[in-house]
Structures are given as C-alpha cells and as structure tokens.
Design a protein around this motif. Structure first.
Motif, PDB file in Angstrom:
ATOM      1  N   GLY A   1       0.899  -1.258  -0.048  1.00 20.42           N
ATOM      2  CA  GLY A   1      -0.079  -0.049   0.076  1.00 20.42           C
ATOM      3  C   GLY A   1       0.867   1.297   0.019  1.00 20.42           C
ATOM      4  O   GLY A   1       1.996   1.098   0.070  1.00 20.42           O
TER       5      GLY A   1
ATOM      6  N   ALA B   1      -0.728   4.554   4.689  1.00 13.20           N
ATOM      7  CA  ALA B   1      -1.944   3.546   4.536  1.00 13.20           C
ATOM      8  C   ALA B   1      -2.227   2.854   6.191  1.00 13.20           C
ATOM      9  O   ALA B   1      -3.515   2.465   6.177  1.00 13.20           O
ATOM     10  CB  ALA B   1      -1.904   2.697   3.279  1.00 13.20           C
TER      11      ALA B   1
ATOM     12  N   TRP C   1      -3.564  -5.385  -0.021  1.00 15.55           N
ATOM     13  CA  TRP C   1      -3.350  -4.002  -0.311  1.00 15.55           C
ATOM     14  C   TRP C   1      -4.277  -3.010   0.752  1.00 15.55           C
ATOM     15  O   TRP C   1      -5.373  -3.170   0.706  1.00 15.55           O
ATOM     16  CB  TRP C   1      -3.711  -3.700  -1.680  1.00 15.55           C
TER      17      TRP C   1
ATOM     18  N   ASP D   1      -5.004   0.842   1.908  1.00  8.42           N
ATOM     19  CA  ASP D   1      -5.178   2.538   1.109  1.00  8.42           C
ATOM     20  C   ASP D   1      -6.013   3.116   2.096  1.00  8.42           C
ATOM     21  O   ASP D   1      -6.725   2.779   2.844  1.00  8.42           O
ATOM     22  CB  ASP D   1      -5.556   2.399  -0.406  1.00  8.42           C
TER      23      ASP D   1
ATOM     24  N   ASN E   1      -9.746  -0.054   2.473  1.00 15.32           N
ATOM     25  CA  ASN E   1      -9.566   1.519   2.711  1.00 15.32           C
ATOM     26  C   ASN E   1      -9.422   1.521   4.246  1.00 15.32           C
ATOM     27  O   ASN E   1     -10.537   1.440   4.768  1.00 15.32           O
ATOM     28  CB  ASN E   1     -10.841   2.306   2.043  1.00 15.32           C
TER      29      ASN E   1
END
Length: 192
Positions: free
Chosen positions: A7, A11, A97, A99, A154
């Motif tokens: 990321g 993050a 990942w 973010d 997220n």
C-alpha cells in the motif's frame, strides 16, 4: 504461510502488520524499514533517497532482490513493502493492499513525522509519482493495478484496532488447499 501487505505511504501498513505477524506467528520483514535504514546510512531523508533512487536504479533493484529472495526462500513471513505482492508472486498465500485517501494518509504522516500537513501531502504525492515511474520502468509493474491482491481495504473506514481484526478474519478463513481464486502475477520483469 507467506502474507504480503502493500500500500502507499500512510495507509496504516506498519500498524496493521505488527498485529497480523503476532497473530499468525510470522516474522515481519519491512521493505520500508530497510529503505529508511539505507537512507539514514547516507544521512538522507526518505524523499531525498527516493530522488537518488530515480538516478541510481541499483538502490531499488538491491532492495527488491532482497525482498523477492525472502519471499521465495523463507516460510512463515509477513512481507511488507509497496511491491511485496508483486515480488512474492505466486509464492504468496494471501496478498493484501491497504489504502486510504491522500489527505488521510498525509495527516497520518504529518503527525508521525512531526511536519506540516501541506509538506506531508506534497512529499507523499511526489514520492508516489517517483515510485510509480520506477516500478513501471524497471519491472513493468503498474502499481495502480490492484487485480493481483486478494484483499484491498480502505483503512480510513475502520479504526486502527479494527483494520487488523478485519484482515485477521479473512486470513483465518483462507484455505490453502483452494487456490482456484489465486491471481497469477504475469508480465513482471524480475531483472534485478
């Protein structure tokens, strides 16, 4: 098990991976830590070292070679770096990942590094652009292509405590015998 966590800066990777590594008994290897150590050894900031890396491709290649070797040769590792999912390739059991919007990440970085929000935002933006260009040039990796990741999250949507819980539940549900949903990493040039 080999987990990768990738990321952009800010993050929440470092915060999250410590919890995940402990929960699953994995050794935590951080590409960012290695990169910052290399920068400090040269009395440079990460931004300055990134600029040097733009001119000296051996900096990235040495770091990435080391991370790929770890991914391919060691067991029970949580590998954390911007390219960890790409470098580990099919050796990774789960690629994550993390973010958050740039403003959220810049705020986190500003607080962590005791700098103004504007400076953190501009440095982060410049760093991401620099890295994206190098990854494409060196390895044919489009860092914005998140298709190789099993989970993208997220981190601005959950608390610092909840993010590892969400990911821990996903990892616990993983069945290593069922790799039908695994996305192969193709087209990457591992010429270090």
């Amino acid at each position: 098990m080999l987990l990768t966590v990738s990321g952009p800066p800010g993050a929440g990777k470092s915060t999250t991976v410590a919890t995940l590594a402990e929960a699953f008994g994995l050794e935590h290897i951080s590409g960012g830590d290695i990169f910052r150590q290399l920068a400090a050894e040269r009395d440079m900031t990460a931004v300055e070292f990134n600029k040097l890396a733009e001119k000296d491709d051996q900096i990235d290649r040495d770091l990435d070679r080391r991370l790929r070797t770890i991914a391919l040769e060691r067991d029970d590792v949580l590998l954390e770096s911007r390219l960890a999912g790409w470098l580990a390739g099919d050796a990774a059991d789960i690629r994550l990942w993390l973010d958050a919007p740039l403003d959220v990440r810049a705020e986190r970085i500003a607080e962590r590094e005791d700098k103004s929000l504007d400076v953190a935002r501009e440095e982060t933006r410049a760093r991401e652009e620099s890295e994206a260009l190098r990854y494409e040039e060196y390895y044919n990796i489009d860092i914005t292509d998140l298709g190789i990741y099993d989970i993208t999250l997220n981190t601005a949507r959950w608390s610092e405590e909840d993010v590892p819980s969400v990911l821990k539940a996903a990892v616990e549900a993983y069945d290593p015998e069922d790799d039908e949903g695994k996305f192969p990493v193709e087209g990457v040039n591992y010429d270090f």
